[in-house]
Design a protein around this motif. Structure first.
Motif, mmCIF file in Angstrom:
data_model
loop_
_atom_site.group_PDB
_atom_site.id
_atom_site.type_symbol
_atom_site.label_atom_id
_atom_site.label_comp_id
_atom_site.label_asym_id
_atom_site.label_seq_id
_atom_site.Cartn_x
_atom_site.Cartn_y
_atom_site.Cartn_z
ATOM 1 N N GLY A 184 0.941 -1.216 0.691
ATOM 2 C CA GLY A 184 -0.031 0.023 -0.251
ATOM 3 C C GLY A 184 1.032 1.367 -0.108
ATOM 4 N N PRO A 185 -0.359 2.335 -0.001
ATOM 5 C CA PRO A 185 1.047 3.202 -0.202
ATOM 6 C C PRO A 185 1.985 3.477 1.197
ATOM 7 N N VAL A 186 2.615 4.663 1.200
ATOM 8 C CA VAL A 186 2.989 5.184 1.947
ATOM 9 C C VAL A 186 2.672 6.846 2.827
ATOM 10 N N GLU A 198 3.434 9.779 10.646
ATOM 11 C CA GLU A 198 4.715 9.269 10.537
ATOM 12 C C GLU A 198 4.818 8.180 8.741
ATOM 13 N N PRO A 199 5.880 8.105 8.030
ATOM 14 C CA PRO A 199 5.285 7.928 6.656
ATOM 15 C C PRO A 199 5.893 6.108 7.103
ATOM 16 N N ILE A 200 5.143 5.353 7.022
ATOM 17 C CA ILE A 200 5.066 3.565 7.298
ATOM 18 C C ILE A 200 3.900 3.462 6.063
ATOM 19 N N ALA A 201 3.713 2.342 5.913
ATOM 20 C CA ALA A 201 3.241 1.658 4.830
ATOM 21 C C ALA A 201 1.639 1.475 4.645
ATOM 22 N N GLN A 202 0.381 1.858 4.396
ATOM 23 C CA GLN A 202 -0.893 1.448 5.171
ATOM 24 C C GLN A 202 -1.172 0.283 5.529
ATOM 25 N N VAL A 391 -6.953 0.713 -11.608
ATOM 26 C CA VAL A 391 -6.049 0.078 -10.308
ATOM 27 C C VAL A 391 -4.861 -0.245 -10.648
ATOM 28 N N ASP A 392 -4.401 -0.502 -11.394
ATOM 29 C CA ASP A 392 -2.869 -1.328 -12.307
ATOM 30 C C ASP A 392 -2.265 0.314 -11.688
ATOM 31 N N GLN A 393 -2.703 1.290 -12.115
ATOM 32 C CA GLN A 393 -2.106 2.175 -12.608
ATOM 33 C C GLN A 393 -1.784 3.461 -11.045
ATOM 34 N N VAL A 394 -2.746 2.998 -10.278
ATOM 35 C CA VAL A 394 -2.746 3.958 -9.343
ATOM 36 C C VAL A 394 -1.709 3.086 -8.257
ATOM 37 N N VAL A 395 -1.546 2.299 -8.264
ATOM 38 C CA VAL A 395 -0.877 0.822 -7.259
ATOM 39 C C VAL A 395 0.273 1.538 -7.617
ATOM 40 N N TRP A 398 2.741 3.732 -6.211
ATOM 41 C CA TRP A 398 2.939 4.292 -4.650
ATOM 42 C C TRP A 398 4.511 2.751 -5.149
ATOM 43 N N GLN A 399 4.933 2.861 -5.801
ATOM 44 C CA GLN A 399 5.800 1.388 -5.952
ATOM 45 C C GLN A 399 6.934 1.966 -5.004
ATOM 46 N N ALA A 400 7.834 3.072 -5.354
ATOM 47 C CA ALA A 400 8.989 3.713 -5.269
ATOM 48 C C ALA A 400 9.300 3.610 -3.399
ATOM 49 N N ASP A 401 8.163 4.178 -3.159
ATOM 50 C CA ASP A 401 8.410 4.380 -1.697
ATOM 51 C C ASP A 401 7.954 3.135 -1.032
ATOM 52 N N LEU A 402 7.579 2.576 -1.174
ATOM 53 C CA LEU A 402 6.700 1.398 -1.238
ATOM 54 C C LEU A 402 8.436 0.871 -0.516
#
Length: 416
Positions: A184-186, A198-202, A391-395, A398-402
């Protein structure tokens, strides 16, 4: 270092974790997982000996016979429990979402209870000093989602412990989702709130003990030095039903383990004008609105989302959004927890509803200005969906942050 205790600053080397799986791992020989409290009690509370103790707890702090740990500790001469600090919903759990029980004297034990919900670290530190405690002990069952507030109560209590000069001890419990891999997004800087400091994953995939170590190492400059009383017999990927532990609802709208499995994604429905099922017997598993109909279930089942199916459903919530109004919508059925991705599923559902009901669907505004931005940790999800992303584009957004969070997270894990 005492047996069963891990210092917050010390990284625990781990072999590479295997692929995501919900298969059971070997449990403790006594027939199940032994929680941090069970390990503490079995050792005669030696980690707390000579200390005045304050407990951050709610109704989930129970032993196997369902007695509350505060009641058990109060009845023991081996530990000096002098105060309790209640989170959202309260120490005994009587308050609804966004509420607490206030400060009072617990009628069962006579112990002073302080309301720690929605308080600043300085206010909590003042409680610590007023109560006369030496050590803060945290034991609350988390459900593995960033926007579930108990982990941020822990974070604020850690900050308060630093300010007040108190020890901080975490009695560890399982991550009910298995804790195999974060997803999930961070959260981004600038979107901090009570549902994410703080910045942790969903879906963070950590136990509260592991989170305390991460909070201290990454966000508190190593000043809290939390001590974690580890579980025995828990392994990543273990389903809750295989732990041998009772499920006590951590909050009024988290009644079953099935609710918890869906929640890291389905909690996002709090941010749209669709009922998330509060006011029904299956919150976060049944969602709908007066403007929705049977087309939604047909559309969602046509997506063939992994590990889940949808039932056309109609209901009238007794409170919260659309209270006492007939709503059309869907009930979610998880058919395979190993394949089910709650965040991806919820986003696919939101995108589908927005497309099917464009004149009615809306984001709920807040001061942010949108609640979805606080829950997902930035405006990336909302702006992508509003821009027509699938949904693929939304996901993908956030991949770099994750990836960065996953690397960071590994340094603080305690269990294989």
């Amino acid at each position: 270092m005492l047996r069963g205790i891990a210092a917050g600053g010390a990284a625990v080397p781990l072999a590479a974790l295997g692929p995501a799986t919900a298969q059971a791992a070997p449990a403790a020989r006594n027939g199940g997982v032994r929680t941090g409290f069970e390990m503490l009690r079995a050792g005669g509370y030696r980690e707390l000996r000579g200390q005045k103790v304050g407990m951050v707890a709610n109704p989930t702090a129970v032993i196997r016979d369902l007695s509350h740990e505060v009641d058990v500790m109060h009845g023991s001469s081996a530990v000096d429990l002098v105060a309790v600090f209640g989170p959202e919903h309260g120490f005994r759990g009587s308050a609804q979402a966004g509420g607490s029980e206030g400060s009072y004297k617990d009628p069962r034990t006579g112990i002073a209870v302080y309301d720690a919900y929605a308080k600043t670290p300085q206010q909590i530190a003042d409680y610590f000093l007023k109560s006369g405690i030496d050590t803060v002990v945290f034991d609350i069952q988390d459900v593995g989602a960033r926007f579930y507030t108990y982990i941020w109560t822990m974070f604020d209590c850690m900050r308060a412990a630093i300010q007040a000069g108190k020890r901080f001890v975490v009695l560890d419990r399982p991550n009910p989702l298995g804790g195999v891999e974060a997803t999930g997004p961070v959260l981004h800087t600038g979107y901090a709130s009570g549902v994410g400091r703080e910045p942790i994953a969903q879906q963070h995939a950590m136990t509260v003990g592991e989170l305390a170590r991460l909070f201290d190492g990454e966000f508190l400059d190593g000043k809290a030095k939390p001590q974690v009383v580890q579980m025995r017999g828990w392994r990543r990927g273990m389903a809750w039903e295989e732990t041998g532990l009772p499920w006590v609802l951590p909050s009024p709208n988290m009644p079953t383990i099935g609710t918890a499995v869906a929640y890291p994604g389905m909690g996002l429905f709090e941010a749209v004008n669709i009922s998330e099922g509060r006011g029904t017997t299956v919150p976060f598993e049944m969602v709908g609105a007066p403007y929705a109909d049977w087309h939604w279930a047909d559309d969602l089942n046509g997506l063939n989302l992994p590990g889940v199916r949808f039932r056309e459903a109609y209901f009238a919530p007794t409170f919260s959004k659309w209270a006492n109004q007939n709503c059309g919508g869907v009930q979610l059925f998880v058919t395979d927890r190993r394949r089910f991705d709650p965040i991806r599923t919820a986003l696919a559902m939101i995108i589908s509803a927005r497309r099917l009901y464009p004149k009615d669907f809306a984001w709920r505004e807040s001061k942010s200005p949108y609640w979805i931005d606080l829950l997902t940790g930035s405006d990336q999800v909302r702006t992508a969906i509003d821009g027509g992303a699938n949904v693929d584009q939304v996901v993908a957004g956030w991949q770099a942050d994750l990836a960065r969070f996953r690397a960071q997270r590994r340094r603080y894990l305690l269990y294989r």
